[in-house]
Design a protein around this motif. Sequence first.
Motif, mmCIF file in Angstrom:
data_model
loop_
_atom_site.group_PDB
_atom_site.id
_atom_site.type_symbol
_atom_site.label_atom_id
_atom_site.label_comp_id
_atom_site.label_asym_id
_atom_site.label_seq_id
_atom_site.Cartn_x
_atom_site.Cartn_y
_atom_site.Cartn_z
ATOM 1 N N LEU A 215 0.842 -1.193 0.000
ATOM 2 C CA LEU A 215 0.000 0.000 0.000
ATOM 3 C C LEU A 215 0.879 1.246 0.000
ATOM 4 C CD1 LEU A 215 -2.845 -0.851 2.543
ATOM 5 C CD2 LEU A 215 -3.159 -0.203 0.151
ATOM 6 N N GLY A 216 0.432 2.274 -0.697
ATOM 7 C CA GLY A 216 1.180 3.520 -0.766
ATOM 8 C C GLY A 216 2.254 3.537 -1.827
ATOM 9 N N GLN A 217 2.376 2.445 -2.598
ATOM 10 C CA GLN A 217 3.436 2.377 -3.613
ATOM 11 C C GLN A 217 2.902 2.305 -5.043
ATOM 12 O OE1 GLN A 217 6.737 -0.358 -2.466
ATOM 13 N NE2 GLN A 217 5.538 -0.761 -0.627
ATOM 14 N N ILE A 218 1.573 2.431 -5.202
ATOM 15 C CA ILE A 218 0.948 2.390 -6.523
ATOM 16 C C ILE A 218 0.599 3.822 -6.923
ATOM 17 C CG2 ILE A 218 -0.905 1.376 -7.902
ATOM 18 C CD1 ILE A 218 0.931 -0.693 -6.594
ATOM 19 N N ASP A 219 0.911 4.222 -8.154
ATOM 20 C CA ASP A 219 0.618 5.589 -8.592
ATOM 21 C C ASP A 219 -0.878 5.833 -8.709
ATOM 22 O OD1 ASP A 219 3.361 6.575 -9.020
ATOM 23 O OD2 ASP A 219 3.436 5.025 -10.567
ATOM 24 N N LEU A 220 -1.597 4.890 -9.342
ATOM 25 C CA LEU A 220 -3.035 5.055 -9.529
ATOM 26 C C LEU A 220 -3.740 3.704 -9.442
ATOM 27 C CD1 LEU A 220 -3.618 7.494 -12.543
ATOM 28 C CD2 LEU A 220 -4.053 7.968 -10.125
ATOM 29 N N TYR A 221 -4.909 3.714 -8.834
ATOM 30 C CA TYR A 221 -5.833 2.584 -8.906
ATOM 31 C C TYR A 221 -7.024 2.997 -9.762
ATOM 32 C CZ TYR A 221 -3.493 1.013 -4.590
ATOM 33 O OH TYR A 221 -2.570 0.624 -3.647
ATOM 34 N N THR A 222 -7.541 2.063 -10.548
ATOM 35 C CA THR A 222 -8.874 2.225 -11.092
ATOM 36 C C THR A 222 -9.747 1.171 -10.437
ATOM 37 O OG1 THR A 222 -8.470 0.741 -12.979
ATOM 38 C CG2 THR A 222 -7.995 3.090 -13.297
ATOM 39 N N GLY A 223 -11.054 1.393 -10.456
ATOM 40 C CA GLY A 223 -11.939 0.431 -9.822
ATOM 41 C C GLY A 223 -13.383 0.703 -10.166
ATOM 42 N N THR A 224 -14.255 -0.142 -9.646
ATOM 43 C CA THR A 224 -15.684 -0.041 -9.929
ATOM 44 C C THR A 224 -16.480 -0.033 -8.640
ATOM 45 O OG1 THR A 224 -17.521 -1.043 -11.147
ATOM 46 C CG2 THR A 224 -15.964 -2.556 -10.118
ATOM 47 N N LEU A 225 -17.643 0.574 -8.704
ATOM 48 C CA LEU A 225 -18.596 0.534 -7.598
ATOM 49 C C LEU A 225 -19.584 -0.614 -7.767
ATOM 50 C CD1 LEU A 225 -19.423 4.361 -7.514
ATOM 51 C CD2 LEU A 225 -17.591 3.155 -6.278
ATOM 52 N N SER A 226 -19.498 -1.323 -8.881
ATOM 53 C CA SER A 226 -20.539 -2.270 -9.282
ATOM 54 C C SER A 226 -20.331 -3.683 -8.773
ATOM 55 C CB SER A 226 -20.629 -2.308 -10.813
ATOM 56 O OG SER A 226 -19.443 -2.858 -11.372
ATOM 57 N N LYS A 227 -19.316 -3.910 -7.968
ATOM 58 C CA LYS A 227 -19.034 -5.267 -7.489
ATOM 59 C C LYS A 227 -19.111 -5.301 -5.963
ATOM 60 C CE LYS A 227 -16.531 -6.680 -11.632
ATOM 61 N NZ LYS A 227 -16.951 -5.574 -12.492
ATOM 62 N N ALA A 228 -18.001 -5.281 -5.273
ATOM 63 C CA ALA A 228 -18.036 -5.401 -3.815
ATOM 64 C C ALA A 228 -18.734 -4.223 -3.146
ATOM 65 C CB ALA A 228 -16.616 -5.542 -3.263
ATOM 66 N N PHE A 229 -18.682 -3.042 -3.789
ATOM 67 C CA PHE A 229 -19.241 -1.839 -3.162
ATOM 68 C C PHE A 229 -20.737 -1.693 -3.435
ATOM 69 C CE2 PHE A 229 -14.736 0.024 -3.726
ATOM 70 C CZ PHE A 229 -14.324 -0.521 -2.524
ATOM 71 N N GLY A 230 -21.480 -2.779 -3.286
ATOM 72 C CA GLY A 230 -22.928 -2.710 -3.321
ATOM 73 C C GLY A 230 -23.561 -2.794 -4.692
ATOM 74 N N GLY A 231 -22.771 -2.934 -5.738
ATOM 75 C CA GLY A 231 -23.346 -3.052 -7.074
ATOM 76 C C GLY A 231 -23.814 -1.740 -7.668
ATOM 77 N N ALA A 232 -23.361 -0.615 -7.129
ATOM 78 C CA ALA A 232 -23.791 0.688 -7.636
ATOM 79 C C ALA A 232 -23.170 0.981 -8.997
ATOM 80 C CB ALA A 232 -23.400 1.783 -6.646
ATOM 81 N N ALA A 233 -23.814 1.857 -9.750
ATOM 82 C CA ALA A 233 -23.282 2.265 -11.050
ATOM 83 C C ALA A 233 -22.120 3.225 -10.850
ATOM 84 C CB ALA A 233 -24.367 2.931 -11.885
ATOM 85 N N GLY A 234 -21.036 3.022 -11.604
ATOM 86 C CA GLY A 234 -19.938 3.976 -11.563
ATOM 87 C C GLY A 234 -18.588 3.328 -11.367
ATOM 88 N N GLY A 235 -17.555 4.108 -11.648
ATOM 89 C CA GLY A 235 -16.179 3.686 -11.460
ATOM 90 C C GLY A 235 -15.379 4.832 -10.889
ATOM 91 N N TYR A 236 -14.082 4.615 -10.715
ATOM 92 C CA TYR A 236 -13.266 5.658 -10.103
ATOM 93 C C TYR A 236 -11.799 5.463 -10.448
ATOM 94 C CZ TYR A 236 -12.113 2.071 -6.608
ATOM 95 O OH TYR A 236 -11.693 0.922 -5.986
#
Length: 380
Positions: A215-236
Amino acid sequence: MDVKPDTLVRNRKPVISGATKGRVILDGREMLLLTANNYLGLAADEEIVSRACDAIRQYGLGSTLNPPLATTPLHDALCDALAQFHQVDAALLFNSCTSANVAVACTLVGKGDRIFSDRLNHASIVDGCRLSSAEAIVYEHGDLDDLGALLATPFDGRKLVISDGVFSMEGNFADLPGLIALCRKHDALLVVDESHAAGVAGPGGRGTAALQECLGQIDLYTGTLSKAFGGAAGGYVAGRADLIHRLHDNGRFYIFTSSIPASSAAGALAAIERIMRGDDAVRRLADNTRRLRYGLQSLGLTLLGDSHPITPILIGDEEKALALSRGLLDEGVYIAAITYPVVARGEARLRAQPSAAHSLDDIDDAVSAVGRVARRLGIL
C-alpha cells in the motif's frame, strides 16, 4: 430492416426477478446464484438500499450535469472515502471503470509515449490502450522478465504500465511488488485495476496492494462501484493528487459525460463505510471461497486461480462447458459458462463466484450439484 425479437432467442439471457442475493428468482424459479460480482452480498443490504433511496428522494434520478460543472456532498464524500480506503491522496468518479481505464490511457500518455499492458488485462484496459495515441505494447501474462526487457528498450517518451490486480477470467493476482520494482527502475507510472480486488482481497478487503503489503506504492488505482461496493453504477480512479488533477482537467471520458446518480454515490458510500467499520463480510467471503474451492477440487475438477473468489472450473471443450452450465440450471444452480471469444479456444470454463451472501450449506449444495451434472455428462 428491424430485427424481430424471435430472431434473438439464441442470445436470450436469463431474467432475474428481484434483488441480487445468494439465491434469486431466475426465469420464475428459485436459483442458487454463483455467477454474480456481488462479492460482499451488499447489493440488497437494507441500510445501503435505504440510503440510496433517500438520495433519490433528495436529488432525483440524476444531476443531468457534466462532472466538472457541479457536484453534491455525496459525490465529494464518496471520493474522500475511496481515497481513504486505498490510502491515497484523492479520487475521481467516472460512469464506469471502463471509462476510468480509457481516461487513464488516453489522458496520462499520448503520442510519443508508451503503454505496457498485460496480455490478459480486462477488455476495458485493452480498449483504452487502443484508443490512446500512445504506442501500446503487450507483455506476456505475469511475465516480469518480458516486461522488464520491453521497458529497458531505449526510449525518450513517458512510460505507463497497467495491469489488473486480479485477472477476471483467471482469478489470479498480479505480482505488484515486482511491477513496482520494474516501474521504479525504468521511470514508469504504474496503474492497477482493482475492480475484482477492492473490498475483496487483503486485510480489511483493501485490495491487492494490501494483500501483498505494498500500500502507498501504486501511482493510480482504477476500480468499480458495481461489485463489492454494493453493485452501484460507476467507477473511479484513486491515487496521486497531481495525476487526479490531470484526469479532472483533461480527461475526455470524465468531462464529456454525466455524473453518476446521487443514489449510486450514496449506496457505494454506505458500502465502503460498512467495509471500513468491520471485515465480517470479507471474512465470510473468504470462508465461502475456501469451502467452494476445496469441494470442487475434491471432485477432481481442474480449477484456475488460487485464493480469490473467482473460481474458474476449466472444462476446455465449449459444448461440454455449455452443457454443464445448462445442466446446473436444471439442478437449481446458476454458474455461467465462459467460451470463445471471451477466453481462448480450448479454454472454456465455468466461472463460479461465491458471495458473503451465501451460507455454507449453499456452497455445499452447489458443489454437490456440480458433481452430479459433471458425472452425468462424463466430465468426471
